[in-house]
Design a protein around this motif. Structure first.
Motif, PDB file in Angstrom:
ATOM      1  N   ARG A   1      46.309  18.262  31.734  1.00  0.00           N
ATOM      2  CA  ARG A   1      45.316  18.778  30.803  1.00  0.00           C
ATOM      3  C   ARG A   1      45.650  20.189  30.316  1.00  0.00           C
ATOM      4  O   ARG A   1      45.335  20.566  29.195  1.00  0.00           O
ATOM      5  CB  ARG A   1      43.958  18.800  31.524  1.00  0.00           C
ATOM      6  CG  ARG A   1      42.802  18.542  30.613  1.00  0.00           C
ATOM      7  CD  ARG A   1      41.531  18.330  31.407  1.00  0.00           C
ATOM      8  NE  ARG A   1      40.383  18.513  30.524  1.00  0.00           N
ATOM      9  CZ  ARG A   1      39.842  19.700  30.275  1.00  0.00           C
ATOM     10  NH1 ARG A   1      40.296  20.782  30.845  1.00  0.00           N
ATOM     11  NH2 ARG A   1      38.813  19.791  29.456  1.00  0.00           N
ATOM     12  N   GLU A   2      46.295  20.973  31.175  1.00  0.00           N
ATOM     13  CA  GLU A   2      46.565  22.365  30.827  1.00  0.00           C
ATOM     14  C   GLU A   2      47.961  22.547  30.239  1.00  0.00           C
ATOM     15  O   GLU A   2      48.442  23.652  30.074  1.00  0.00           O
ATOM     16  CB  GLU A   2      46.395  23.273  32.053  1.00  0.00           C
ATOM     17  CG  GLU A   2      45.025  23.184  32.718  1.00  0.00           C
ATOM     18  CD  GLU A   2      43.884  23.407  31.735  1.00  0.00           C
ATOM     19  OE1 GLU A   2      44.028  24.262  30.845  1.00  0.00           O
ATOM     20  OE2 GLU A   2      42.863  22.688  31.861  1.00  0.00           O
TER      21      GLU A   2
ATOM     22  N   GLU B   1      44.978  27.268  21.907  1.00  0.00           N
ATOM     23  CA  GLU B   1      44.657  28.438  21.087  1.00  0.00           C
ATOM     24  C   GLU B   1      45.906  28.949  20.375  1.00  0.00           C
ATOM     25  O   GLU B   1      45.878  29.235  19.174  1.00  0.00           O
ATOM     26  CB  GLU B   1      44.048  29.543  21.956  1.00  0.00           C
ATOM     27  CG  GLU B   1      43.697  30.753  21.115  1.00  0.00           C
ATOM     28  CD  GLU B   1      42.787  31.745  21.830  1.00  0.00           C
ATOM     29  OE1 GLU B   1      42.537  31.549  23.033  1.00  0.00           O
ATOM     30  OE2 GLU B   1      42.357  32.697  21.176  1.00  0.00           O
TER      31      GLU B   1
ATOM     32  N   ALA C   1      36.205  14.895  25.127  1.00  0.00           N
ATOM     33  CA  ALA C   1      36.321  16.278  25.590  1.00  0.00           C
ATOM     34  C   ALA C   1      37.484  16.983  24.890  1.00  0.00           C
ATOM     35  O   ALA C   1      37.375  18.148  24.499  1.00  0.00           O
ATOM     36  CB  ALA C   1      36.516  16.311  27.105  1.00  0.00           C
ATOM     37  N   LEU C   2      38.585  16.279  24.717  1.00  0.00           N
ATOM     38  CA  LEU C   2      39.743  16.872  24.036  1.00  0.00           C
ATOM     39  C   LEU C   2      39.404  17.138  22.565  1.00  0.00           C
ATOM     40  O   LEU C   2      39.680  18.217  22.029  1.00  0.00           O
ATOM     41  CB  LEU C   2      40.950  15.937  24.124  1.00  0.00           C
ATOM     42  CG  LEU C   2      42.150  16.364  23.259  1.00  0.00           C
ATOM     43  CD1 LEU C   2      42.780  17.646  23.781  1.00  0.00           C
ATOM     44  CD2 LEU C   2      43.185  15.253  23.154  1.00  0.00           C
TER      45      LEU C   2
ATOM     46  N   ASP D   1      36.496  17.569  21.212  1.00  0.00           N
ATOM     47  CA  ASP D   1      35.539  18.680  21.130  1.00  0.00           C
ATOM     48  C   ASP D   1      36.255  20.011  21.299  1.00  0.00           C
ATOM     49  O   ASP D   1      35.948  20.995  20.640  1.00  0.00           O
ATOM     50  CB  ASP D   1      34.462  18.545  22.219  1.00  0.00           C
ATOM     51  CG  ASP D   1      33.502  17.401  21.918  1.00  0.00           C
ATOM     52  OD1 ASP D   1      33.509  16.906  20.784  1.00  0.00           O
ATOM     53  OD2 ASP D   1      32.757  17.001  22.845  1.00  0.00           O
ATOM     54  N   ARG D   2      37.217  20.040  22.226  1.00  0.00           N
ATOM     55  CA  ARG D   2      37.943  21.277  22.502  1.00  0.00           C
ATOM     56  C   ARG D   2      38.759  21.707  21.269  1.00  0.00           C
ATOM     57  O   ARG D   2      38.754  22.873  20.880  1.00  0.00           O
ATOM     58  CB  ARG D   2      38.868  21.061  23.694  1.00  0.00           C
ATOM     59  CG  ARG D   2      38.916  22.222  24.662  1.00  0.00           C
ATOM     60  CD  ARG D   2      39.217  21.798  26.102  1.00  0.00           C
ATOM     61  NE  ARG D   2      40.332  20.906  26.265  1.00  0.00           N
ATOM     62  CZ  ARG D   2      41.603  21.288  26.436  1.00  0.00           C
ATOM     63  NH1 ARG D   2      41.914  22.555  26.458  1.00  0.00           N
ATOM     64  NH2 ARG D   2      42.551  20.393  26.605  1.00  0.00           N
TER      65      ARG D   2
ATOM     66  N   GLY E   1      36.258  22.683  18.481  1.00  0.00           N
ATOM     67  CA  GLY E   1      35.608  23.956  18.802  1.00  0.00           C
ATOM     68  C   GLY E   1      36.553  25.127  18.637  1.00  0.00           C
ATOM     69  O   GLY E   1      36.196  26.164  18.068  1.00  0.00           O
ATOM     70  N   MET E   2      37.784  24.971  19.118  1.00  0.00           N
ATOM     71  CA  MET E   2      38.766  26.043  19.031  1.00  0.00           C
ATOM     72  C   MET E   2      39.132  26.317  17.570  1.00  0.00           C
ATOM     73  O   MET E   2      39.217  27.471  17.141  1.00  0.00           O
ATOM     74  CB  MET E   2      40.018  25.650  19.830  1.00  0.00           C
ATOM     75  CG  MET E   2      41.114  26.678  19.845  1.00  0.00           C
ATOM     76  SD  MET E   2      40.663  28.141  20.787  1.00  0.00           S
ATOM     77  CE  MET E   2      40.828  27.513  22.466  1.00  0.00           C
TER      78      MET E   2
END
Ligand code: FES
Lengths: 314, 142
Positions: A172-173, A178, A197-198, A200-201, A204-205
């Motif tokens: 995941r990391e 960013e 979740a991905l 959304d991430r 959102g970013m």
């Protein structure tokens, strides 16, 4: 009116891993298949025991005149129903009813650059985009996030387009989102497909970094689970229980309720249903923020309920 | 910031983030080069005359930016850039309802029809239909 239903025959099944299968479909009637552009999906009707399920699958290659559609299906646990059937029961030669392709996840030809981000089996529509965009000579960069044990598999799937701008990240990391979104040139469009979740991430970013709305595109199938609740049907009477692992739409269909649907991913608007009582939990990308706040409508293909009971105008 | 056409050298301004340019076209060349280096999330705000604003908008669109990524604010003179529909020559700085085309010399009537593509208002010969028939000259676009 355009014919929407098609009979598909399974032409080939290939096991890619214990949980992933590649399925090749052709027309069961001999009529030519319509073009399925990159980003398109088809819905298949799957008979699993006494239940009838309709699942949407993205095409993994643009199908223009090839006469076949290719899909990848992940066996999920617990299954929403369809994936166990596809993995355990579907055989070469079987005939499946389904829809013609619909495209709710197209690429934008005026983009200066296309940034594709996939998570797990969310790679499927991106494979089609990558093939089409490379063929057009468009500028494209792809990042695939995968569980450590699947890095090799996805690397192999992406091998035809291998290069610096096609990368598979384990865990995941593994990807600095960013940094990736900060270094994109003006005119870039980002497309993300994978777990909610991905998506959304990424969304959102990108918004936080100042990407305008129209440049962020997400595909979403199957984020359907959650707390169980009950739907009461105001017009036809009766109640339907929605279990934790099925969507409201699936529960309605299983109960024999004729509920319209198309994308089954909260994007097209086809399943729009009026809410008479109860508080919907909106998970779609169709209703506007105001419509969601009004609580008057719900998209049963993806959305659920905050209240124990939802009374629908059905 | 444009500092006037007469000055050949950009003046040193107090902050590094403020650059002086000797002309609008000088600024636009630098802007295009700069936009090619910029990243998603960038915003541009421009203030100036109509012609300048649409030149800036054109540079933004050419760099791949969309309408949500730049803002234009009109300030200063309302003078118009006129596109002669007969000889396709541009005449700048027009403040009157009639103007002599700097290309073909025709007496052009200045229309309110603005073309974003050409970044100019349309001008057509005032007496095209009835030779000699014209209207009084008025200063309208100061
Ligand atoms: S079926 Fe498309 S939004 Fe529900």
């Amino acid at each position: 009116m355009i014919q929407r239903d098609i009979a598909y025959r399974v032409r080939a099944i290939e096991s890619l891993s214990p949980t992933l299968k590649r399925i090749v479909l052709e027309s069961a009637t001999g009529d030519p298949l319509p073009v399925g552009a990159a980003g398109a999906h088809i819905a298949l009707t799957l008979k699993c025991g006494d239940r009838i399920l309709r699942n949407s699958y993205s095409l993994i290659a643009p199908s223009d005149g090839t006469g076949r559609y290719e899909l990848i299906v992940r066996r999920t646990d617990p299954s929403r129903g369809g994936s166990h059937f596809v993995h355990d029961e579907l055989t070469v030669g079987a005939v499946l009813a389904g829809y013609v392709p619909h495209n709710l996840f197209p690429s934008f030809s005026h983009a200066r650059k296309h940034l594709l981000i996939g998570g797990g089996v969310g790679i499927t529509p991106l494979l089609a985009h990558l093939a089409a965009l490379r063929r057009e000579g468009a500028r494209v960069e792809l990042h695939q996030l995968a569980a450590a044990e699947e890095v090799a598999l996805f690397t192999q799937l992406l091998a035809p387009w291998a290069g610096d701008d096609v990368q598979v990240h384990g865990g995941r990391e593994g990807l600095d989102l960013e940094a990736l979104l900060s270094r994109q040139p003006l005119g870039t469009h980002v497309y993300v497909c994978g777990p909610a979740a991905l998506m959304d991430r990424v969304e959102g970013m990108a918004v936080a970094l100042g990407w305008p709305d129209g440049r962020i595109h997400r595909e979403s199938f199957g984020a359907s689970g959650g707390e169980p609740f009950t739907v009461r049907l105001a017009r036809s009477g009766g109640e339907v229980r929605v279990g934790p692992d099925e969507s409201m739409l699936q529960a309605l269909e299983n109960a024999g309720v004729a509920a319209p649907s198309l994308c089954r991913g909260g994007a097209c608007g086809e399943c729009l249903t009026r809410v008479l009582e109860g508080e919907p939990e909106h998970r779609d990308h169709y209703l506007t923020a105001e419509e969601k706040a009004s609580g008057q409508f719900v998209m049963p293909c993806v959305s659920r309920a905050h209240s124990d009971m939802l009374v629908l105008d059905l | 910031m444009i500092e006037g056409h007469s000055r050949a050298i950009p003046s040193p301004l107090p902050e590094e983030t403020v650059h002086g340019f000797r002309s609008a076209s000088h600024l636009l060349i630098a802007l295009r080069r700069r936009l090619a280096q910029e990243h998603m999330g960038f915003r541009l705000y421009a203030a100036g005359t109509e012609g300048f604003l649409w030149d800036v908008a054109g540079a933004c669109e050419a760099a791949g930016m969309g309408k949500a990524e730049y803002r234009l604010c009109h300030s200063g003179s309302a003078q118009r850039r006129i596109f002669c529909v007969h000889c396709r020559t541009m005449t700048d700085g027009v403040t009157t309802n009639l103007v002599t085309c700097s290309g073909c010399g025709a007496q052009l009537f200045v229309r309110d029809h603005f073309s974003r593509r050409l970044n100019a208002f349309m001008g057509f010969q005032i007496d095209a239909e009835v030779p000699g028939e014209t209207i009084p000259v008025e200063e309208l676009y100061r």
